[in-house]
Design an enzyme around this catalytic site. Structure first.
Site, PDB file in Angstrom:
ATOM      1  CE1 TYR A   4      49.581  35.401  27.133  1.00  0.00           C
ATOM      2  CE2 TYR A   4      48.631  35.108  29.368  1.00  0.00           C
ATOM      3  CZ  TYR A   4      49.598  34.898  28.078  1.00  0.00           C
ATOM      4  OH  TYR A   4      50.665  34.005  28.608  1.00  0.00           O
ATOM      5  CE1 TYR A  46      52.887  39.987  28.036  1.00  0.00           C
ATOM      6  CE2 TYR A  46      50.768  39.260  28.231  1.00  0.00           C
ATOM      7  CZ  TYR A  46      51.722  40.127  27.631  1.00  0.00           C
ATOM      8  OH  TYR A  46      51.400  41.389  26.857  1.00  0.00           O
TER       9      TYR A  46
HETATM   10  P1  NAD Z   1      57.666  29.429  21.694  1.00  0.00           P
HETATM   11  O1  NAD Z   1      56.727  28.968  20.504  1.00  0.00           O
HETATM   12  O2  NAD Z   1      58.975  29.649  21.066  1.00  0.00           O
HETATM   13  O3  NAD Z   1      57.733  28.624  22.759  1.00  0.00           O
HETATM   14  C1  NAD Z   1      56.702  27.820  23.194  1.00  0.00           C
HETATM   15  C2  NAD Z   1      57.092  26.389  23.414  1.00  0.00           C
HETATM   16  O4  NAD Z   1      56.303  25.568  24.217  1.00  0.00           O
HETATM   17  C3  NAD Z   1      57.074  25.827  21.965  1.00  0.00           C
HETATM   18  O5  NAD Z   1      58.487  25.188  21.560  1.00  0.00           O
HETATM   19  C4  NAD Z   1      56.175  24.347  22.143  1.00  0.00           C
HETATM   20  O6  NAD Z   1      56.571  23.435  21.321  1.00  0.00           O
HETATM   21  C5  NAD Z   1      56.362  24.131  23.643  1.00  0.00           C
HETATM   22  N1  NAD Z   1      55.315  23.437  24.175  1.00  0.00           N
HETATM   23  C6  NAD Z   1      53.781  23.597  23.997  1.00  0.00           C
HETATM   24  N2  NAD Z   1      53.240  22.796  24.858  1.00  0.00           N
HETATM   25  C7  NAD Z   1      54.279  21.761  25.279  1.00  0.00           C
HETATM   26  C8  NAD Z   1      54.132  20.703  26.048  1.00  0.00           C
HETATM   27  N3  NAD Z   1      53.014  20.071  26.665  1.00  0.00           N
HETATM   28  N4  NAD Z   1      55.224  19.874  26.401  1.00  0.00           N
HETATM   29  C9  NAD Z   1      56.433  20.610  26.002  1.00  0.00           C
HETATM   30  N5  NAD Z   1      56.664  21.645  25.245  1.00  0.00           N
HETATM   31  C10 NAD Z   1      55.338  22.247  24.767  1.00  0.00           C
HETATM   32  O7  NAD Z   1      56.937  30.737  22.134  1.00  0.00           O
HETATM   33  P2  NAD Z   1      57.485  31.816  23.326  1.00  0.00           P
HETATM   34  O8  NAD Z   1      56.856  32.983  23.091  1.00  0.00           O
HETATM   35  O9  NAD Z   1      58.847  31.887  23.389  1.00  0.00           O
HETATM   36  O10 NAD Z   1      57.209  31.145  24.650  1.00  0.00           O
HETATM   37  C11 NAD Z   1      58.080  30.727  25.635  1.00  0.00           C
HETATM   38  C12 NAD Z   1      57.772  31.132  26.959  1.00  0.00           C
HETATM   39  O11 NAD Z   1      57.947  32.642  27.163  1.00  0.00           O
HETATM   40  C13 NAD Z   1      56.287  30.895  27.253  1.00  0.00           C
HETATM   41  O12 NAD Z   1      56.082  30.364  28.687  1.00  0.00           O
HETATM   42  C14 NAD Z   1      55.795  32.134  27.098  1.00  0.00           C
HETATM   43  O13 NAD Z   1      54.273  32.111  27.875  1.00  0.00           O
HETATM   44  C15 NAD Z   1      56.631  33.144  27.530  1.00  0.00           C
HETATM   45  N6  NAD Z   1      56.475  34.393  27.225  1.00  0.00           N
HETATM   46  C16 NAD Z   1      56.267  34.873  25.965  1.00  0.00           C
HETATM   47  C17 NAD Z   1      55.777  36.082  25.436  1.00  0.00           C
HETATM   48  C18 NAD Z   1      55.855  36.463  24.040  1.00  0.00           C
HETATM   49  O14 NAD Z   1      55.319  37.508  23.689  1.00  0.00           O
HETATM   50  N7  NAD Z   1      56.105  35.818  22.904  1.00  0.00           N
HETATM   51  C19 NAD Z   1      55.922  37.072  26.421  1.00  0.00           C
HETATM   52  C20 NAD Z   1      56.088  36.953  27.761  1.00  0.00           C
HETATM   53  C21 NAD Z   1      56.191  35.365  28.024  1.00  0.00           C
END
Ligand code: NAD
EC number: 1.3.1.9
Length: 286
Positions: free
Chosen positions: A182, A172
């Protein structure tokens, strides 16, 4: 032979991991998931009861097949690293072999090898606190769950990745521009993840002919993002200010992940690829 993908960080059908799984399945890959241990039960139950059937639909009309779901907690590398209270926790005691090393061993025993490794997970217990108010413990927890988790996954999966394979993680823009809100060291964790993408691209490229890239994604109202507290504001901001004034769909990130994992991207490694409707390029909100 079709490719086999292991996607860490899928626990519902709202996030980027799910969309990436669908894009890879659509391109013919076999799908293995790594699901956070505390979320495993509800995810598997929902899958079994057909709650995700609508969102399992692929463009060709078939349903995404998930070959196997592995419990995973990516903050622990080996069983020796797991503290007693976590071992005793009933959500953890009900599952087994969920440290990173054990998951890689299980995948090896079950399938022999993989081609694609996706890291779509992050966690920062103090994400709602400004960095200036973040504790050492909270900061290190964010780095452990969101950055080292990728180092560890690649460390343990590289030996079973077929040469020519690829990894993709999600980052991000808070790593390189200030995004107030954040917090908790999550911005630091994303900066580490991006730097590691470059270094690991070199190391895994030389060692195993594996490519390492990360997608800097725009805002999506996933479960994890809702926990940060101002995701709707970020989505509105993006809509108002990005070059492309449209909703950012998780599937658009899924498509780029599938491209990066495919031979179409055979010369792309160590890169941060923006999938954000172009928002990162703007210097002035208009
Ligand atoms: P999401 O909730 O679908 O995914 C995050 C996942 O991480 C969840 O399934 C959670 O259970 C898992 N998780 C957390 N701690 C864990 C651990 N210790 N071991 C294994 N799994 C674990 O949400 P998302 O937003 O799709 O996130 C996915 C990626 O995308 C992340 O790296 C997030 O930072 C990144 N991201 C998200 C956004 C946004 O706006 N949603 C923007 C940029 C980047």
């Amino acid at each position: 032979r079709g490719k086999r993908a292991f996607i860490a960080g899928v626990a519902d059908d709202n996030g980027y991991g799910w969309a990436i799984a669908k894009a890879l399945a659509s391109a013919g890959a076999e799908i293995l998931l790594g699901t956070w241990v505390p979320a495993l039960n509800i995810f598997e139950t929902s899958l079994r009861r057909g709650k995700f059937d609508e969102s399992r639909k692929l463009p060709n009309g078939s349903l995404m097949e998930i070959t196997k779901v592995y419990p995973l907690d990516a903050v622990y590398d080996t069983p020796e690293d797991v503290p007693e209270d976590v071992k005793a926790n009933k959500r953890y005691a009900g599952a087994s072999n969920w440290t990173v090393k054990e998951v890689a061993e299980s995948v090896k025993n079950d399938f022999g090898s993989i081609d694609i490794l996706v890291h779509s997970l992050a966690n920062g217990p103090e994400v709602t606190k400004p960095l200036l108010e973040t504790s050492r413990r909270g900061y290190l927890a964010a780095i452990s769950a969101s950055s080292y988790s990728f180092v560890s996954l690649l460390q343990h999966f590289l030996p079973i990745m077929n040469p020519g394979g690829a990894t993709v993680s999600l980052t991000y823009i808070a790593s390189e521009r200030t995004i107030p809100g954040y917090g908790g060291g999550m911005s630091s964790a994303k900066a580490a993840l991006e730097s590691d993408t470059m270094v690991l691209a070199f190391e895994a490229g030389r060692k195993g002919k594996i490519r390492v890239n990360t997608i800097s994604a725009g805002p999506l109202g996933s479960r994890a993002a809702k926990a940060i507290g101002f995701i709707e504001k970020m989505i509105d901001y993006s809509y108002s200010n990005a070059p492309l004034q449209k909703e950012l769909l998780a599937d658009e990130v899924g498509s780029v992940a599938a491209f990066l994992a495919s031979p179409l991207a055979s010369a792309v490694t160590g890169s941060v690829v923006y999938v954000d409707n172009g928002l990162n390029t703007m210097g002035l909100a208009v």
